[in-house]
Design a protein around this motif. Structure first.
Motif, mmCIF file in Angstrom:
data_model
loop_
_atom_site.group_PDB
_atom_site.id
_atom_site.type_symbol
_atom_site.label_atom_id
_atom_site.label_comp_id
_atom_site.label_asym_id
_atom_site.label_seq_id
_atom_site.Cartn_x
_atom_site.Cartn_y
_atom_site.Cartn_z
ATOM 1 N N ASN A 45 0.754 -1.232 -0.186
ATOM 2 C CA ASN A 45 -0.101 0.116 -0.021
ATOM 3 C C ASN A 45 1.000 1.184 -0.033
ATOM 4 O O ASN A 45 2.147 1.194 0.264
ATOM 5 N N ASN A 46 0.443 2.315 -0.395
ATOM 6 C CA ASN A 46 0.829 3.567 -0.398
ATOM 7 C C ASN A 46 2.329 3.606 -1.349
ATOM 8 O O ASN A 46 3.240 3.979 -0.600
ATOM 9 N N LEU A 47 2.409 3.061 -2.244
ATOM 10 C CA LEU A 47 3.591 2.905 -2.853
ATOM 11 C C LEU A 47 4.292 4.149 -3.346
ATOM 12 O O LEU A 47 3.814 5.172 -3.349
ATOM 13 N N GLU A 48 5.638 3.954 -3.067
ATOM 14 C CA GLU A 48 6.502 5.007 -3.196
ATOM 15 C C GLU A 48 7.221 4.779 -4.505
ATOM 16 O O GLU A 48 7.758 3.504 -4.911
ATOM 17 N N LEU A 49 8.085 5.780 -4.861
ATOM 18 C CA LEU A 49 8.870 5.692 -6.148
ATOM 19 C C LEU A 49 9.958 4.762 -5.883
ATOM 20 O O LEU A 49 10.525 4.124 -6.632
ATOM 21 N N ALA A 50 10.661 4.734 -4.393
ATOM 22 C CA ALA A 50 11.370 3.832 -4.129
ATOM 23 C C ALA A 50 11.149 2.481 -4.068
ATOM 24 O O ALA A 50 12.177 1.427 -3.803
ATOM 25 N N ASP A 51 9.978 2.115 -4.482
ATOM 26 C CA ASP A 51 9.602 0.891 -4.277
ATOM 27 C C ASP A 51 9.867 -0.043 -5.491
ATOM 28 O O ASP A 51 9.438 -1.130 -5.903
ATOM 29 N N THR A 52 10.269 0.856 -6.623
ATOM 30 C CA THR A 52 10.342 0.375 -8.111
ATOM 31 C C THR A 52 11.587 -0.598 -7.926
ATOM 32 O O THR A 52 12.594 -0.243 -7.639
ATOM 33 N N ALA A 53 11.041 -1.833 -8.407
ATOM 34 C CA ALA A 53 12.061 -2.772 -8.294
ATOM 35 C C ALA A 53 11.488 -4.242 -9.163
ATOM 36 O O ALA A 53 10.295 -4.216 -9.222
ATOM 37 N N MET A 54 12.337 -5.138 -9.140
ATOM 38 C CA MET A 54 11.908 -6.523 -9.470
ATOM 39 C C MET A 54 11.571 -7.134 -7.963
ATOM 40 O O MET A 54 12.514 -7.082 -7.306
ATOM 41 N N TYR A 55 10.415 -7.720 -7.762
ATOM 42 C CA TYR A 55 10.107 -8.346 -6.862
ATOM 43 C C TYR A 55 10.185 -10.003 -6.755
ATOM 44 O O TYR A 55 9.894 -10.641 -7.795
ATOM 45 N N TYR A 56 10.797 -10.710 -5.771
ATOM 46 C CA TYR A 56 11.044 -12.139 -5.945
ATOM 47 C C TYR A 56 10.671 -12.694 -4.527
ATOM 48 O O TYR A 56 10.478 -12.209 -3.408
ATOM 49 N N CYS A 57 10.136 -13.832 -4.676
ATOM 50 C CA CYS A 57 10.029 -14.623 -3.473
ATOM 51 C C CYS A 57 10.858 -15.912 -3.438
ATOM 52 O O CYS A 57 11.292 -16.400 -4.644
ATOM 53 N N ALA A 58 11.036 -16.433 -2.264
ATOM 54 C CA ALA A 58 11.828 -17.805 -2.254
ATOM 55 C C ALA A 58 11.463 -18.485 -1.048
ATOM 56 O O ALA A 58 10.757 -18.105 -0.087
ATOM 57 N N ALA A 59 11.846 -19.597 -0.926
ATOM 58 C CA ALA A 59 11.411 -20.506 0.163
ATOM 59 C C ALA A 59 12.423 -21.568 0.599
ATOM 60 O O ALA A 59 13.536 -21.912 -0.111
ATOM 61 N N ASP A 60 12.277 -21.797 1.787
ATOM 62 C CA ASP A 60 12.967 -22.665 2.728
ATOM 63 C C ASP A 60 14.495 -22.211 2.814
ATOM 64 O O ASP A 60 15.225 -22.125 2.067
ATOM 65 N N LEU A 61 14.593 -21.958 4.157
ATOM 66 C CA LEU A 61 15.869 -21.523 4.790
ATOM 67 C C LEU A 61 16.645 -22.118 5.514
ATOM 68 O O LEU A 61 15.892 -22.981 6.839
ATOM 69 N N ARG A 62 17.907 -22.707 5.570
ATOM 70 C CA ARG A 62 18.596 -23.844 6.254
ATOM 71 C C ARG A 62 18.599 -23.404 7.665
ATOM 72 O O ARG A 62 18.065 -24.350 8.478
ATOM 73 N N ARG A 63 18.840 -22.112 7.905
ATOM 74 C CA ARG A 63 18.985 -21.844 9.520
ATOM 75 C C ARG A 63 17.748 -21.269 10.201
ATOM 76 O O ARG A 63 17.732 -21.034 11.119
ATOM 77 N N GLY A 64 16.522 -21.516 9.207
ATOM 78 C CA GLY A 64 15.310 -21.181 10.025
ATOM 79 C C GLY A 64 14.963 -19.740 9.758
ATOM 80 O O GLY A 64 15.672 -18.713 9.468
ATOM 81 N N CYS A 65 13.706 -19.411 9.916
ATOM 82 C CA CYS A 65 13.188 -18.067 9.365
ATOM 83 C C CYS A 65 13.213 -16.985 10.301
ATOM 84 O O CYS A 65 13.315 -15.699 9.767
ATOM 85 N N SER A 66 13.416 -17.239 11.379
ATOM 86 C CA SER A 66 13.366 -16.107 12.435
ATOM 87 C C SER A 66 14.756 -15.434 12.295
ATOM 88 O O SER A 66 14.669 -14.056 12.715
ATOM 89 N N ALA A 67 15.726 -16.182 12.050
ATOM 90 C CA ALA A 67 17.270 -15.416 11.887
ATOM 91 C C ALA A 67 17.358 -14.499 10.630
ATOM 92 O O ALA A 67 18.039 -13.896 10.522
ATOM 93 N N GLY A 68 16.301 -15.229 9.480
ATOM 94 C CA GLY A 68 16.594 -14.405 8.476
ATOM 95 C C GLY A 68 17.865 -15.226 7.432
ATOM 96 O O GLY A 68 18.287 -15.984 7.872
ATOM 97 N N GLY A 69 17.799 -14.611 6.348
ATOM 98 C CA GLY A 69 19.081 -15.104 5.611
ATOM 99 C C GLY A 69 19.007 -14.227 4.307
ATOM 100 O O GLY A 69 17.993 -13.714 3.728
ATOM 101 N N ILE A 70 19.981 -14.507 3.389
ATOM 102 C CA ILE A 70 20.033 -13.671 2.239
ATOM 103 C C ILE A 70 19.482 -14.326 1.144
ATOM 104 O O ILE A 70 19.158 -15.737 1.217
ATOM 105 N N TRP A 71 19.357 -13.945 -0.207
ATOM 106 C CA TRP A 71 18.524 -14.756 -1.102
ATOM 107 C C TRP A 71 19.435 -15.938 -1.538
ATOM 108 O O TRP A 71 18.585 -16.997 -1.634
ATOM 109 N N ALA A 72 20.588 -15.886 -1.426
ATOM 110 C CA ALA A 72 21.265 -17.302 -1.853
ATOM 111 C C ALA A 72 21.358 -18.376 -0.861
ATOM 112 O O ALA A 72 21.458 -19.334 -1.285
ATOM 113 N N GLU A 73 20.714 -17.965 0.398
ATOM 114 C CA GLU A 73 20.446 -19.086 1.260
ATOM 115 C C GLU A 73 19.229 -19.946 1.196
ATOM 116 O O GLU A 73 19.302 -20.679 1.931
#
Length: 127
Positions: A86-114
């Motif tokens: 919502n309330n899109l801003e110019l800075a939101d212009t980008a390619m958006y991707y989704c990804a699934a399954d992270l070895r370390r678990g989701c709460s810690a987060g991870g980079i795209w390659a992980e």
């Protein structure tokens, strides 16, 4: 597991979009689904992620730059994760991707390659 993003487009600042990430296999079996974006000339950044919290409920995390404007929604029956913007801003212009399954678990987060599984992206352009 395959991920397919859709819902991108060109919108005016202040408008809204709902992006979809369709997951080919049982969405509740994924330990993490993350959304990333990459603007021209910039590195890919994580903007939100969601993970199972038991009883078909979900926990979420949002990046500071999108908190309050981005919302993750899950359709368990359709195996789809939505990113409501919502309330899109110019800075939101980008390619958006989704990804699934992270070895370390989701709460810690991870980079795209992980992430084990990654989609091809959908373009969002704000003018």
């Amino acid at each position: 597991v395959q991920l397919v993003e859709s819902g991108g487009g060109s919108v005016q600042a202040g408008g809204s979009l709902r992006l979809s990430c369709a997951v080919s296999k049982d969405i509740y079996s994924r330990n993490c689904i993350g959304w990333f974006r990459q603007a021209p000339g910039k590195e890919r950044e994580g903007v939100a992620r969601i993970w199972p919290a038991g009883g078909r409920s979900w926990d979420t995390w949002y990046g500071g730059s999108v908190k309050g404007r981005f919302t993750l929604l899950v359709d368990n029956a359709k195996d789809v994760v939505y990113l409501q913007i919502n309330n899109l801003e110019l800075a939101d212009t980008a390619m958006y991707y989704c990804a699934a399954d992270l070895r370390r678990g989701c709460s810690a987060g991870g980079i795209w390659a992980e992430y084990f599984y990654r989609g091809q992206g959908t373009q969002v352009t704000v003018s």
